[in-house]
Design a protein around this motif. Structure first.
Motif, PDB file in Angstrom:
ATOM      1  N   SER A 178       6.476   0.870   7.431  1.00 46.32           N
ATOM      2  CA  SER A 178       6.836   0.610   6.132  1.00 46.32           C
ATOM      3  C   SER A 178       5.854   0.898   5.176  1.00 46.32           C
ATOM      4  O   SER A 178       4.912   0.400   5.337  1.00 46.32           O
ATOM      5  N   GLY A 179       5.809   1.644   3.963  1.00 48.59           N
ATOM      6  CA  GLY A 179       4.914   1.768   3.233  1.00 48.59           C
ATOM      7  C   GLY A 179       3.835   2.675   3.666  1.00 48.59           C
ATOM      8  O   GLY A 179       2.818   2.791   2.716  1.00 48.59           O
ATOM      9  N   THR A 180       4.133   3.766   4.385  1.00 47.47           N
ATOM     10  CA  THR A 180       3.151   4.747   4.531  1.00 47.47           C
ATOM     11  C   THR A 180       3.159   5.803   4.059  1.00 47.47           C
ATOM     12  O   THR A 180       2.278   6.900   3.866  1.00 47.47           O
ATOM     13  N   GLY A 181       4.372   5.964   3.218  1.00 45.10           N
ATOM     14  CA  GLY A 181       4.773   7.132   2.372  1.00 45.10           C
ATOM     15  C   GLY A 181       5.650   8.060   2.815  1.00 45.10           C
ATOM     16  O   GLY A 181       5.456   9.532   2.612  1.00 45.10           O
ATOM     17  N   LYS A 182       6.683   7.645   3.770  1.00 44.74           N
ATOM     18  CA  LYS A 182       7.564   8.508   4.391  1.00 44.74           C
ATOM     19  C   LYS A 182       8.388   9.590   3.264  1.00 44.74           C
ATOM     20  O   LYS A 182       8.550  10.728   3.655  1.00 44.74           O
ATOM     21  N   GLU A 328     -10.438   6.812  -0.652  1.00 42.47           N
ATOM     22  CA  GLU A 328      -9.718   8.089  -1.558  1.00 42.47           C
ATOM     23  C   GLU A 328      -8.660   7.755  -2.289  1.00 42.47           C
ATOM     24  O   GLU A 328      -8.322   7.897  -3.433  1.00 42.47           O
ATOM     25  N   ILE A 329      -7.573   7.003  -1.686  1.00 44.04           N
ATOM     26  CA  ILE A 329      -6.131   6.847  -1.975  1.00 44.04           C
ATOM     27  C   ILE A 329      -6.435   5.524  -2.942  1.00 44.04           C
ATOM     28  O   ILE A 329      -5.767   5.653  -4.134  1.00 44.04           O
ATOM     29  N   LEU A 368      -1.716  -1.459  -0.730  1.00 39.89           N
ATOM     30  CA  LEU A 368      -2.991  -0.930  -1.481  1.00 39.89           C
ATOM     31  C   LEU A 368      -2.750  -0.747  -2.834  1.00 39.89           C
ATOM     32  O   LEU A 368      -3.441  -1.257  -3.691  1.00 39.89           O
ATOM     33  N   GLU A 369      -1.731  -0.402  -3.211  1.00 38.38           N
ATOM     34  CA  GLU A 369      -1.439   0.113  -4.583  1.00 38.38           C
ATOM     35  C   GLU A 369      -0.904  -1.062  -5.520  1.00 38.38           C
ATOM     36  O   GLU A 369      -1.696  -1.071  -6.553  1.00 38.38           O
ATOM     37  N   ASN A 370      -0.309  -2.060  -4.849  1.00 39.28           N
ATOM     38  CA  ASN A 370      -0.224  -3.278  -5.573  1.00 39.28           C
ATOM     39  C   ASN A 370      -1.467  -4.350  -5.753  1.00 39.28           C
ATOM     40  O   ASN A 370      -1.771  -4.893  -6.693  1.00 39.28           O
ATOM     41  N   ALA A 371      -2.251  -4.157  -4.808  1.00 37.39           N
ATOM     42  CA  ALA A 371      -3.761  -4.666  -4.791  1.00 37.39           C
ATOM     43  C   ALA A 371      -4.570  -4.093  -6.067  1.00 37.39           C
ATOM     44  O   ALA A 371      -5.063  -4.957  -6.806  1.00 37.39           O
TER      45      ALA A 371
END
Length: 477
Positions: A178-182, A328-329, A368-371
């Motif tokens: 979950s959360g890997t960008g599927k 990078e992300i 990561l995005e939330n952090a």
């Protein structure tokens, strides 16, 4: 073939790095110091220079001036990260912290060489375009047609498969945590397909109540159930001519699975409450974080549907498996979030960069995005610290694969000319260093040189069967 110069005083590290680069089609020369490099080579003639920061004699940053424009990648230990940042101010193209894994080094070298070729061709550097593009769209321009950030080997392999599979009408099963960008992978498959001008309908099977899922997917006729005051087309019908993306398909009830199987087998649907079928032309892309094959064995997922879905399987790696992609992300998210609040001065501090790289990110890209979003909102200074990100990484907690490539932090601690005949592994390097230095170094000194805690050093001794010697070393309390 790009020509790379390695300047590293630790023979075992230099030799292992040379073998790694040569296996990946690079021509490699090496030296043990800046002076040796000057005496043996014309430094500006190389395509890339990879140098340790701390060398006998002159520091690695001296190569920046001698290189006359050739990019210099600085290697440094955790204790020297501030110096690494300073070296970038002096003109180093980038730095890579020890310990580093093989993929991280290969990615850095490939990126720097690619950027140099772009600049030499008269274009804008890819790194600069990526930063600007991320602020606008959050996508990596080097994979612009795919729209996913990252260049690690598993992702490059995935990009190749996407390009091959996208033009077909084959069903695709995307697997990953979950959360890997599927959904990004599904979107790329749609955008690169002949159905790109038709709609892509995305459905999260876990978000729809079980009692409504069949109606939502396949539609219903007026009066089919209480509250059905009018007929309604389902999402499968809405995707006619395009792509249907079913996220978390492992949560789909068995009754709905049977209806979906008919869509795949016969290319037709029947609305709930209807006695007539109608043809539909949809390409199905499904995604899940669950093991559908195991679910099928225990009767929680239809086996015939599993094999219909499993025509093409794409595996999306977890963020912790993507090496330097995570930074990078993170930088792309930072650019995007900074633009939202009109701040252009924000950047990650050195400790934040390392924490981002070595944290396991159980929630993957979403976490990561939330952090990053939280840190941008709360940050009061230009630098975002690891503490602000909510990440706390202890060096002794690093995984073994992150330990590979670690070198002593100061001076020329090893004078051994031992040339390994096999690829350097964590066990090889740990045993080599400990056995060579334990007679004249305390456990605290050994741990500090290796960049780990004493507890971690003791645990690795136990695991590798390396007894602690007390002779010749001052006893420690």
């Amino acid at each position: 073939m790009p020509h790379i110069l390695i300047v590293e005083d630790e023979t075992i590290i230099r030799s292992a790095l040379r073998r790694l680069l040569e296996r990946n089609q690079y021509q490699v020369s090496e030296a043990g110091s800046v002076q040796e490099a000057q005496e043996r080579f014309t430094i500006p003639s190389f395509d890339l220079i990879i140098s340790d920061l701390r060398l006998p004699g002159a520091p690695g940053t001296e190569l920046i001036k001698l290189a006359q424009g050739t990019p210099v990648l600085i290697m440094t230990s955790y204790a020297s990260l501030r110096s690494a940042v300073d070296s970038m101010k002096m003109g180093a193209v980038d730095y890579i912290a020890k310990p580093f894994d093989h993929d991280e080094m290969l990615q850095a070298a490939a990126r720097i060489l690619r950027d140099r070729q772009t600049v030499q061709a008269g274009g804008e550097a890819v790194a600069g375009k990526a930063a600007n593009g991320a602020a606008k769209s959050g996508t990596d321009n080097s994979n612009g047609e795919i729209g996913i950030i990252g260049s690690c080997p598993p992702m490059q392999d995935l990009y190749g498969k996407i390009r091959k599979v996208a033009p077909t009408d084959s069903n695709v099963l995307i697997q990953g945590e979950s959360g890997t960008g599927k959904e990004l992978v599904a979107r790329a498959l749609h955008n690169l397909s002949k159905r790109a001008k038709a709609p892509m309908i995305s459905v999260n099977c876990a978000a729809i109540p079980e009692s409504l899922i069949e109606s939502e997917l396949f539609g219903h006729e007026k009066g089919a159930f209480t509250g059905a005051s009018a007929g309604r087309a389902g999402l499968v019908e809405a995707a006619d001519g395009g792509t249907l993306f079913l996220d978390e398909i492992g949560e789909l009830p068995l009754e709905a699975q049977a209806r979906l199987l008919r869509v795949l087998q016969e290319g037709e649907i029947r609305r709930v409450g209807s006695v007539q079928s109608q043809k539909v032309d949809v390409r199905l892309i499904a995604a899940t974080h669950r093991d559908l094959k195991s679910l099928a064995k225990i009767g929680q997922f239809r086996e015939d549907l599993y094999y219909r879905l499993h025509v093409i399987a794409l595996k999306l790696p977890a963020l912790r498996e993507r090496g330097a992609d995570v930074n990078e992300i993170a930088n792309a998210f930072l650019a995007r979030q900074s633009a939202r609040i009109n701040r252009t001065d924000l950047k990650f501090a050195a400790d934040a960069e390392q924490a981002i790289r070595h944290y396991s990110w159980p929630g993957n890209v979403r976490e990561l995005e939330n952090a990053v979003e939280r840190a941008v909102i709360l940050c009061e200074s230009p630098e975002i610290s690891a503490e602000l990100l909510g990440i706390d990484i202890e060096l002794g907690d690093l995984e073994d694969d992150e330990f590979i490539g670690l070198a002593p932090q100061q001076g020329n601690a090893s004078n051994s000319n031992h040339e390994p005949t096999e690829d350097l592994s964590l066990e090889d390097y740990f045993q080599h260093f400990v056995l060579e230095h334990q007679d004249h170094m305390t456990e605290t000194e050994l741990a500090r040189k290796l960049g780990v805690s004493r507890k971690c050093l003791w645990e690795r001794r136990q695991r590798l069967g390396i007894p602690r010697r007390k002779t010749g070393v001052t006893s420690e309390s």
